[in-house]
Design a protein around this motif. Sequence first.
Motif, PDB file in Angstrom:
ATOM      1  N   ILE A   1      16.391  37.096  31.392  1.00 45.80           N
ATOM      2  CA  ILE A   1      15.291  36.167  31.130  1.00 45.80           C
ATOM      3  C   ILE A   1      15.445  34.893  31.956  1.00 45.80           C
ATOM      4  N   SER A   2      16.641  34.368  32.044  1.00 41.85           N
ATOM      5  CA  SER A   2      16.837  33.117  32.786  1.00 41.85           C
ATOM      6  C   SER A   2      16.605  33.305  34.286  1.00 41.85           C
ATOM      7  N   GLU A   3      17.067  34.431  34.842  1.00 44.46           N
ATOM      8  CA  GLU A   3      16.838  34.695  36.263  1.00 44.46           C
ATOM      9  C   GLU A   3      15.352  34.887  36.555  1.00 44.46           C
ATOM     10  N   THR A   4      14.652  35.561  35.659  1.00 44.94           N
ATOM     11  CA  THR A   4      13.211  35.764  35.836  1.00 44.94           C
ATOM     12  C   THR A   4      12.462  34.436  35.777  1.00 44.94           C
ATOM     13  N   ALA A   5      12.842  33.563  34.848  1.00 43.80           N
ATOM     14  CA  ALA A   5      12.197  32.257  34.731  1.00 43.80           C
ATOM     15  C   ALA A   5      12.428  31.431  35.985  1.00 43.80           C
ATOM     16  N   ILE A   6      13.636  31.445  36.509  1.00 41.54           N
ATOM     17  CA  ILE A   6      13.942  30.699  37.730  1.00 41.54           C
ATOM     18  C   ILE A   6      13.142  31.262  38.902  1.00 41.54           C
ATOM     19  N   LEU A   7      13.049  32.558  38.983  1.00 43.52           N
ATOM     20  CA  LEU A   7      12.283  33.198  40.046  1.00 43.52           C
ATOM     21  C   LEU A   7      10.806  32.812  39.973  1.00 43.52           C
ATOM     22  N   ILE A   8      10.235  32.777  38.790  1.00 38.01           N
ATOM     23  CA  ILE A   8       8.836  32.386  38.621  1.00 38.01           C
ATOM     24  C   ILE A   8       8.633  30.928  39.018  1.00 38.01           C
ATOM     25  N   ILE A   9       9.532  30.073  38.646  1.00 37.78           N
ATOM     26  CA  ILE A   9       9.432  28.650  39.006  1.00 37.78           C
ATOM     27  C   ILE A   9       9.503  28.485  40.520  1.00 37.78           C
ATOM     28  N   VAL A  10      10.407  29.201  41.167  1.00 38.14           N
ATOM     29  CA  VAL A  10      10.523  29.121  42.624  1.00 38.14           C
ATOM     30  C   VAL A  10       9.232  29.613  43.291  1.00 38.14           C
TER      31      VAL A  10
END
Length: 82
Positions: A4-13
């Motif tokens: 979940i945290s990696e996906t959230a960071i990817l979406i923000i980027v």
Amino acid sequence: MLGISETAILIIVVIVVLGAKKLPELARSAGKSARILKGEVRAMKSDSSPGRSAPVPHVVKHTESGPSSAGAGNAADGGTQR
């Protein structure tokens, strides 16, 4: 796999890089591409169904239209020369 945290960071980027204005356009084009791909896959599956045969290509013979070949036949096609 991504958590979940990696996906959230990817979406923000992605939002920062592409900008919020271009995201709807990007999503729309991705949706159109997916629909086109699905349609083509369905068409290929229906074309290759076992009850149907492949279409036969139509062959068109080339005929020359000039004064030298107007009355003369070709030995290869069974005509006679004058």
